[in-house]
Scaffold this motif. Structure first.
Motif, PDB file in Angstrom:
ATOM      1  N   GLY A   1      -1.853  -8.811  49.991  1.00 54.85           N
ATOM      2  CA  GLY A   1      -1.333  -8.271  51.242  1.00 54.85           C
ATOM      3  C   GLY A   1      -1.258  -6.755  51.226  1.00 54.85           C
ATOM      4  N   LEU A   2      -0.829  -6.192  50.092  1.00 52.08           N
ATOM      5  CA  LEU A   2      -0.750  -4.734  49.971  1.00 52.08           C
ATOM      6  C   LEU A   2      -2.131  -4.098  50.105  1.00 52.08           C
ATOM      7  CD1 LEU A   2       1.703  -4.470  46.945  1.00 52.08           C
ATOM      8  CD2 LEU A   2       2.187  -3.700  49.269  1.00 52.08           C
ATOM      9  N   ALA A   3      -3.104  -4.656  49.381  1.00 53.32           N
ATOM     10  CA  ALA A   3      -4.454  -4.086  49.418  1.00 53.32           C
ATOM     11  C   ALA A   3      -5.048  -4.184  50.818  1.00 53.32           C
ATOM     12  CB  ALA A   3      -5.347  -4.795  48.399  1.00 53.32           C
ATOM     13  N   LEU A   4      -4.845  -5.324  51.487  1.00 57.28           N
ATOM     14  CA  LEU A   4      -5.376  -5.481  52.838  1.00 57.28           C
ATOM     15  C   LEU A   4      -4.760  -4.456  53.781  1.00 57.28           C
ATOM     16  CD1 LEU A   4      -7.096  -7.011  54.888  1.00 57.28           C
ATOM     17  CD2 LEU A   4      -5.157  -8.561  55.229  1.00 57.28           C
TER      18      LEU A   4
ATOM     19  N   VAL B   1       7.728  -5.544  46.119  1.00 54.04           N
ATOM     20  CA  VAL B   1       6.337  -5.886  46.401  1.00 54.04           C
ATOM     21  C   VAL B   1       5.622  -6.223  45.084  1.00 54.04           C
ATOM     22  CG1 VAL B   1       6.286  -4.394  48.424  1.00 54.04           C
ATOM     23  CG2 VAL B   1       5.549  -3.484  46.205  1.00 54.04           C
ATOM     24  N   GLY B   2       4.424  -6.755  45.206  1.00 53.04           N
ATOM     25  CA  GLY B   2       3.576  -6.902  44.022  1.00 53.04           C
ATOM     26  C   GLY B   2       3.345  -8.308  43.542  1.00 53.04           C
TER      27      GLY B   2
ATOM     28  N   LEU C   1       0.915  -0.044  40.101  1.00 51.70           N
ATOM     29  CA  LEU C   1      -0.219  -0.101  41.032  1.00 51.70           C
ATOM     30  C   LEU C   1       0.251  -0.587  42.397  1.00 51.70           C
ATOM     31  CD1 LEU C   1      -3.231  -0.066  41.800  1.00 51.70           C
ATOM     32  CD2 LEU C   1      -3.419  -2.363  40.816  1.00 51.70           C
ATOM     33  N   SER C   2       0.987  -1.690  42.440  1.00 47.85           N
ATOM     34  CA  SER C   2       1.471  -2.204  43.725  1.00 47.85           C
ATOM     35  C   SER C   2       2.479  -1.240  44.354  1.00 47.85           C
ATOM     36  CB  SER C   2       2.080  -3.600  43.554  1.00 47.85           C
ATOM     37  OG  SER C   2       2.989  -3.653  42.492  1.00 47.85           O
TER      38      SER C   2
ATOM     39  N   SER D   1       3.749   2.762  48.591  1.00 48.98           N
ATOM     40  CA  SER D   1       4.234   4.100  48.971  1.00 48.98           C
ATOM     41  C   SER D   1       3.335   4.767  50.010  1.00 48.98           C
ATOM     42  CB  SER D   1       4.341   4.992  47.737  1.00 48.98           C
ATOM     43  OG  SER D   1       3.050   5.327  47.241  1.00 48.98           O
ATOM     44  N   LYS D   2       2.089   4.303  50.143  1.00 41.78           N
ATOM     45  CA  LYS D   2       1.153   4.891  51.103  1.00 41.78           C
ATOM     46  C   LYS D   2       1.190   4.201  52.466  1.00 41.78           C
ATOM     47  CE  LYS D   2      -0.703   7.673  48.002  1.00 41.78           C
ATOM     48  NZ  LYS D   2      -0.532   9.138  48.073  1.00 41.78           N
TER      49      LYS D   2
END
Length: 445
Positions: free
Chosen positions: A12-15, A35-36, A209-210, A215-216
């Motif tokens: 979900g984070l990457a998407l 998250v993560g 990483l997550s 944070s972005k």
């Protein structure tokens, strides 16, 4: 176009990250405050370790992502000995040859098995519907290859049992080699050279990483659980617990489910009952991760490599161990070694019925016996259990993938490891491709 993403694991984070880069509006909802997903890092005193994946493979997508997140300085890669992998056979660890053809000149396999491997090029090509990994390797290479190579490797990668896992859902390139070249070995010789992806970790732990991705993100909503997804007049509406931002009143053009299979099944019961029913059938492997440290002087085995796996036929208590301190010395104090040991999975799941303390004691006893450890007890030990560690790509996953793909026409997408694959790099690559797919399907005005 506006997209709702449900679940802030790595998928979900990457998407969300890639949609944001493409200029697509999204809202990412996470029921918890962190998250993560399974990317969980831990530090207790001087010991740094992972509760989920112990390391990641450095794919092009991951390398690009690390650069964009300015995590390149955090990257830690192991020494060259990482390529050395060991398998337990007849009670002793034996180093595996790096190349498949090297098996023919290595004492690991019986001469009859080597002869069978050499004759694989003459083996008849077959198309077997819903073929399992065990069946494929048995008919082409023999049962010893299944017992002493495939079963421990699949336990390490999927926490799975190759008697149940499907070839086309795990290693489809092997199926393709047989069909296109008539032989796996011929195909490997003729195919472009496959490079081993190096592994790495991050100084602050893989969870960073997550956290760096999160944070972005400009539209991440923590502590907001989605209770139901509705569809009305071609738009999606969400029922949100603790909806302090009033997002339940918003309409979404598309919804992406980035949850584990069983929570996803509960959520989709109303809007996609067919997929929901199939998701309840997804099998998850349970797994315990035990981290154990000793003084280096107390360990006789050299530990020059990635780690060692245990075939089920060896009647061990554990599935094997990663030699964490050999890969990443910063994880432990000087003059100590750290093992990351796995208990359970589909082949050993009955071992998880034991109490936690007994599991830890058995891990120590087995490590002491196999590695010549003289210490009566470890200097440090930590236990963590995943009741549902990894989804199994077995016969039940077929319907899930078919139904999930069909629902994309209705702008309902699935982005999780039960469709992408088990590794973090699989999930990130899948999420990147899905972001471009969603952008390409949005209406033009």
């Amino acid at each position: 176009m506006r997209v709702a993403i449900i679940g802030a694991g790595i998928s979900g984070l990457a998407l969300a990250y890639y949609l944001q880069k493409l200029g697509v509006r999204y809202d990412l909802f996470e029921a918890g405050e962190q998250v993560g997903g399974m990317l969980k890092s831990c530090q207790q005193g001087p010991y740094k370790f992972e509760l989920g994946p112990s390391s990641l493979h450095l794919t092009p997508e991951l390398e690009e992502l690390l650069q964009e997140l300015k995590l390149q300085e955090e990257k830690v890669t192991p020494p060259a000995l990482e390529a050395h992998r060991y398998i337990l056979k007849n009670g002793k660890y034996q180093k595996l040859p790096i190349s498949p053809l090297g098996m023919l000149f290595h004492p690991f396999f019986d001469w009859r098995t080597k002869l069978r491997i050499a004759r694989e090029t003459q083996c008849e090509k077959k198309e077997v519907k819903e073929e399992t990994l065990s069946h494929f390797f048995s008919r082409r290479f023999g049962q010893e290859v299944v017992d002493y190579l495939v079963k421990p490797m699949v336990a390490g990668f999927y926490a799975g049992d190759p008697d149940q896992l499907l070839l086309e859902k795990t290693f489809p390139f092997l199926q393709k080699l047989e069909q296109e070249h008539g032989s796996v070995l011929k195909g490997l010789v003729q195919a472009p050279e496959m490079k081993r992806r190096p592994v790495f970790t991050l100084k602050s732990g893989l969870a960073s990483l997550s956290e760096a991705i999160a944070s972005k993100l400009i539209s991440l909503h923590l502590g907001q659980k989605i209770e139901m997804v509705h569809k009305l007049h071609g738009k999606y509406l969400l029922s949100i617990q603790n909806d302090v931002e009033g997002l339940s009143d918003e309409e979404f053009d598309a919804v992406v489910i980035a949850l584990p299979a069983h929570p996803a099944a509960d959520l989709l019961n109303y809007v996609a009952p067919g997929l929901s029913a199939s998701l309840f059938n997804v099998t998850y492997a349970p797994m315990a991760v035990v981290h154990t440290a000793y003084r280096r002087a107390d360990v006789k085995f050299p530990l020059n490599g990635f780690g060692a796996l245990h075939p089920k036929r060896e009647n061990t208590f554990t599935c094997g161990s990663v030699w964490t301190s050999s890969l990443f010395p910063h994880a432990v104090p000087d003059k100590e070694v750290l093992f990351t040991t796995f208990v359970g999975g589909m082949q050993w799941k009955e071992h998880l019925n034991l109490p936690r303390q007994e599991i830890m004691e058995k891990v120590h006893a087995e490590l002491a016996a196999l590695y010549g450890i003289s210490a009566k007890e470890p200097v440090f030990q930590h236990y963590h259990r995943w009741a549902k560690a990894l989804p199994q790509p077995d016969i039940f996953i077929q319907d899930v993938h078919t139904l999930a793909e069909a629902l994309e026409e209705d702008q309902l997408y699935c982005c999780a490891n039960w469709v992408a694959g088990p590794s973090v790099s699989d999930c990130i690559s899948f999420a990147k491709n899905m972001a471009h797919k969603i952008k390409s399907q949005r209406p033009s005005f």
